[in-house]
Design a protein around this motif. Structure first.
Motif, PDB file in Angstrom:
ATOM      1  N   PRO A 227      28.024  51.967  65.392  1.00 56.94           N
ATOM      2  CA  PRO A 227      27.209  53.166  65.647  1.00 56.94           C
ATOM      3  C   PRO A 227      25.746  52.982  65.274  1.00 56.94           C
ATOM      4  O   PRO A 227      24.880  53.705  65.765  1.00 56.94           O
ATOM      5  CB  PRO A 227      27.871  54.248  64.799  1.00 56.94           C
ATOM      6  CG  PRO A 227      28.649  53.511  63.758  1.00 56.94           C
ATOM      7  CD  PRO A 227      29.082  52.223  64.397  1.00 56.94           C
ATOM      8  N   ALA A 228      25.429  52.001  64.421  1.00 59.87           N
ATOM      9  CA  ALA A 228      24.040  51.767  64.028  1.00 59.87           C
ATOM     10  C   ALA A 228      23.205  51.238  65.185  1.00 59.87           C
ATOM     11  O   ALA A 228      21.969  51.255  65.123  1.00 59.87           O
ATOM     12  CB  ALA A 228      23.992  50.784  62.852  1.00 59.87           C
ATOM     13  N   ARG A 229      23.858  50.791  66.260  1.00 62.55           N
ATOM     14  CA  ARG A 229      23.147  50.232  67.406  1.00 62.55           C
ATOM     15  C   ARG A 229      22.964  51.256  68.532  1.00 62.55           C
ATOM     16  O   ARG A 229      22.613  50.884  69.646  1.00 62.55           O
ATOM     17  CB  ARG A 229      23.892  49.003  67.926  1.00 62.55           C
ATOM     18  CG  ARG A 229      24.055  47.910  66.878  1.00 62.55           C
ATOM     19  CD  ARG A 229      24.791  46.698  67.406  1.00 62.55           C
ATOM     20  NE  ARG A 229      24.008  45.998  68.419  1.00 62.55           N
ATOM     21  CZ  ARG A 229      24.412  44.888  69.027  1.00 62.55           C
ATOM     22  NH1 ARG A 229      25.597  44.376  68.737  1.00 62.55           N
ATOM     23  NH2 ARG A 229      23.653  44.308  69.920  1.00 62.55           N
ATOM     24  N   GLU A 230      23.178  52.512  68.230  1.00 57.40           N
ATOM     25  CA  GLU A 230      22.999  53.550  69.254  1.00 57.40           C
ATOM     26  C   GLU A 230      21.579  53.539  69.795  1.00 57.40           C
ATOM     27  O   GLU A 230      20.621  53.253  69.068  1.00 57.40           O
ATOM     28  CB  GLU A 230      23.314  54.933  68.677  1.00 57.40           C
ATOM     29  CG  GLU A 230      24.809  55.189  68.489  1.00 57.40           C
ATOM     30  CD  GLU A 230      25.565  55.171  69.801  1.00 57.40           C
ATOM     31  OE1 GLU A 230      25.419  56.098  70.607  1.00 57.40           O
ATOM     32  OE2 GLU A 230      26.317  54.191  70.020  1.00 57.40           O
ATOM     33  N   ARG A 231      21.424  53.871  71.086  1.00 56.71           N
ATOM     34  CA  ARG A 231      20.116  53.867  71.735  1.00 56.71           C
ATOM     35  C   ARG A 231      20.114  54.925  72.821  1.00 56.71           C
ATOM     36  O   ARG A 231      21.160  55.422  73.242  1.00 56.71           O
ATOM     37  CB  ARG A 231      19.838  52.487  72.343  1.00 56.71           C
ATOM     38  CG  ARG A 231      20.911  52.048  73.327  1.00 56.71           C
ATOM     39  CD  ARG A 231      20.617  50.689  73.950  1.00 56.71           C
ATOM     40  NE  ARG A 231      21.683  50.298  74.852  1.00 56.71           N
ATOM     41  CZ  ARG A 231      22.726  49.535  74.508  1.00 56.71           C
ATOM     42  NH1 ARG A 231      22.841  49.100  73.265  1.00 56.71           N
ATOM     43  NH2 ARG A 231      23.649  49.218  75.402  1.00 56.71           N
ATOM     44  N   GLU A 232      18.930  55.276  73.277  1.00 57.52           N
ATOM     45  CA  GLU A 232      18.804  56.220  74.376  1.00 57.52           C
ATOM     46  C   GLU A 232      19.369  55.596  75.656  1.00 57.52           C
ATOM     47  O   GLU A 232      19.191  54.401  75.902  1.00 57.52           O
ATOM     48  CB  GLU A 232      17.333  56.589  74.586  1.00 57.52           C
ATOM     49  CG  GLU A 232      16.726  57.422  73.466  1.00 57.52           C
ATOM     50  CD  GLU A 232      17.334  58.815  73.382  1.00 57.52           C
ATOM     51  OE1 GLU A 232      17.618  59.404  74.447  1.00 57.52           O
ATOM     52  OE2 GLU A 232      17.555  59.289  72.254  1.00 57.52           O
TER      53      GLU A 232
ATOM     54  N   LYS B 287      28.394  45.176  92.537  1.00 57.11           N
ATOM     55  CA  LYS B 287      28.122  45.807  91.248  1.00 57.11           C
ATOM     56  C   LYS B 287      26.617  45.869  90.999  1.00 57.11           C
ATOM     57  O   LYS B 287      25.888  44.964  91.394  1.00 57.11           O
ATOM     58  CB  LYS B 287      28.806  45.013  90.121  1.00 57.11           C
ATOM     59  CG  LYS B 287      30.316  44.938  90.261  1.00 57.11           C
ATOM     60  CD  LYS B 287      30.978  44.183  89.119  1.00 57.11           C
ATOM     61  CE  LYS B 287      30.830  42.692  89.228  1.00 57.11           C
ATOM     62  NZ  LYS B 287      31.596  42.097  90.350  1.00 57.11           N
ATOM     63  N   VAL B 288      26.210  46.926  90.311  1.00 58.71           N
ATOM     64  CA  VAL B 288      24.813  47.102  89.945  1.00 58.71           C
ATOM     65  C   VAL B 288      24.633  46.702  88.484  1.00 58.71           C
ATOM     66  O   VAL B 288      25.412  47.098  87.616  1.00 58.71           O
ATOM     67  CB  VAL B 288      24.349  48.556  90.173  1.00 58.71           C
ATOM     68  CG1 VAL B 288      25.280  49.564  89.512  1.00 58.71           C
ATOM     69  CG2 VAL B 288      22.919  48.758  89.662  1.00 58.71           C
ATOM     70  N   ALA B 289      23.623  45.894  88.203  1.00 58.83           N
ATOM     71  CA  ALA B 289      23.329  45.476  86.830  1.00 58.83           C
ATOM     72  C   ALA B 289      22.652  46.605  86.061  1.00 58.83           C
ATOM     73  O   ALA B 289      21.803  47.321  86.602  1.00 58.83           O
ATOM     74  CB  ALA B 289      22.433  44.239  86.843  1.00 58.83           C
ATOM     75  N   GLY B 290      23.024  46.757  84.819  1.00 52.77           N
ATOM     76  CA  GLY B 290      22.412  47.772  83.975  1.00 52.77           C
ATOM     77  C   GLY B 290      21.541  47.150  82.904  1.00 52.77           C
ATOM     78  O   GLY B 290      21.401  45.924  82.826  1.00 52.77           O
ATOM     79  N   PRO B 291      20.950  47.970  82.043  1.00 55.81           N
ATOM     80  CA  PRO B 291      20.161  47.440  80.926  1.00 55.81           C
ATOM     81  C   PRO B 291      21.082  46.851  79.864  1.00 55.81           C
ATOM     82  O   PRO B 291      22.280  46.738  80.073  1.00 55.81           O
ATOM     83  CB  PRO B 291      19.414  48.672  80.422  1.00 55.81           C
ATOM     84  CG  PRO B 291      20.279  49.816  80.817  1.00 55.81           C
ATOM     85  CD  PRO B 291      20.937  49.426  82.107  1.00 55.81           C
TER      86      PRO B 291
END
Length: 345
Positions: free
Chosen positions: A147-152, A86-90
């Motif tokens: 939804p307030a934690r949305e990010r790019e 598995k590859v780790a993501g942000p």
């Protein structure tokens, strides 16, 4: 050992998969190789690891599990082993992994697979999984979408295009997801079909007697889409073995690494565990055997990821995974579930 087709792939995997996240932390290389040998001899052909392992994730042990698996793998007939990593993501503070990691984009995926292949001492992996989504979603014990934690984040199509490049280069045979929700699975499938990109063949999610949320929507979705569930944490960090009932300070990951099992630090977990342990005793099983047999016997679980810190524990887990529960036992389990529904989602 029984085998199942992994999703829509051509891979035949054992109903039990050996997880390796203790390798390099709780298990030495010698101990890990003994576990791998025992699992292989029992018919297990499916090995799961990750670039961030061992756990808990630390800079000092980053990549240790893959290196240990790699030193064992080089002595095996490669085509007889189904190898997953598995590859780790942000979205997690793992600054020692590729400087972040910052994204699940082409550059990060290329760097990650090259590192994994080097540590694993192989030219390809059979299944390459995104360890967790890059986008905002509840995971690892969180249970509400905010939804307030949305990010790019890297668009899913771009993630699939990057994975497609790894497949075309021969470094990856099939791709999968982990810690995913219905929207993510649906989007990965839709975009893959619309743009002729690799379709996911599996999703690796937690599933156990304390967490059956996969049944609510994911089971139907994955069955209709030919996506296999690889069930991890079937013993809920050892809680379902019952060992913490008699001694809350019993040796194990929950006591050795405080704060590591926050997913299970919820008020209804203890009474639910006690109820399942009581049920196991009534049917003449150990609590661990009941928990493992339940997971491996579910129609939507194509492989159950088990881990151990000793050979004796691994032997017991393999034996339990081969058990078949009766209809009366399953009905009794459901009765407890209705009383203590998903205390650790």
């Amino acid at each position: 050992m029984q085998y199942r087709r992994l999703g829509s792939s051509a891979l035949e995997v054992s109903r039990v998969c050996l997880g390796t996240m203790t390798f390099g932390q709780q298990n030495t290389e010698r101990e890990a190789h003994a576990q791998l040998d025992l699992a292989r001899d029992a018919g297990v052909n499916f090995i799961d690891t990750a670039e961030m392992y061992a756990v808990p994730a630390r800079a000092e042990t980053y990549g240790a599990s893959e290196r240990i698996v790699g030193s064992w793998l080089r002595r095996q007939p490669r085509d007889r082993i189904v190898l997953a990593t598995k590859v780790a993501g942000p979205a997690r503070a793992l600054n020692w992994i590729r400087g972040g990691p910052t994204a699940l984009d082409a550059a990060n995926l290329q760097a990650a697979i090259e590192g994994s292949l080097s540590r694993l001492q192989t030219d390809y992996v059979d299944l390459y999984q995104l360890h967790w989504p890059e986008r905002n979603q509840p995971m690892f014990g969180q249970w509400q979408y905010d939804p307030a934690r949305e990010r790019e984040c890297t668009p899913i199509r771009a993630q699939l295009e990057a994975l497609s490049g790894l497949v075309k280069a021969g470094k990856v045979r099939y791709v999968g997801l982990s810690n995913e929700h219905p929207w993510g699975v649906t989007e990965f499938l839709r975009l893959a079909r619309e743009h002729d990109l690799p379709c996911i063949v599996s999703v690796q999610n937690a599933y156990n007697l304390l967490n059956r949320v996969f049944e609510y929507g994911m089971a139907e979705l994955c069955a209709r889409a030919q996506v296999s569930l690889l069930a991890y944490s079937p013993l809920a960090f050892g809680l379902l073995s019952g060992k913490y009932l008699a001694d809350p300070r019993a040796a194990g990951r929950l006591t050795e690494f405080p704060g590591f099992g926050q997913r299970y630090d919820k008020p209804s977990v203890a009474p639910a565990v006690a109820a399942y342990a009581k049920l196991a005793a009534e049917f003449g099983h150990s609590p661990a055997a009941l928990a493992l047999a339940f997971v491996t016997g579910r129609w939507f679980v194509d492989s159950t990821i088990i881990g151990a810190t000793s050979l004796e524990q691994l032997k017991e887990n393999l034996a339990a995974a081969d058990m078949t529960l009766s209809e009366s036992e399953l009905a009794a389990i459901d009765a407890v579930h209705l009383q203590w529904s998903n205390p650790a989602p």
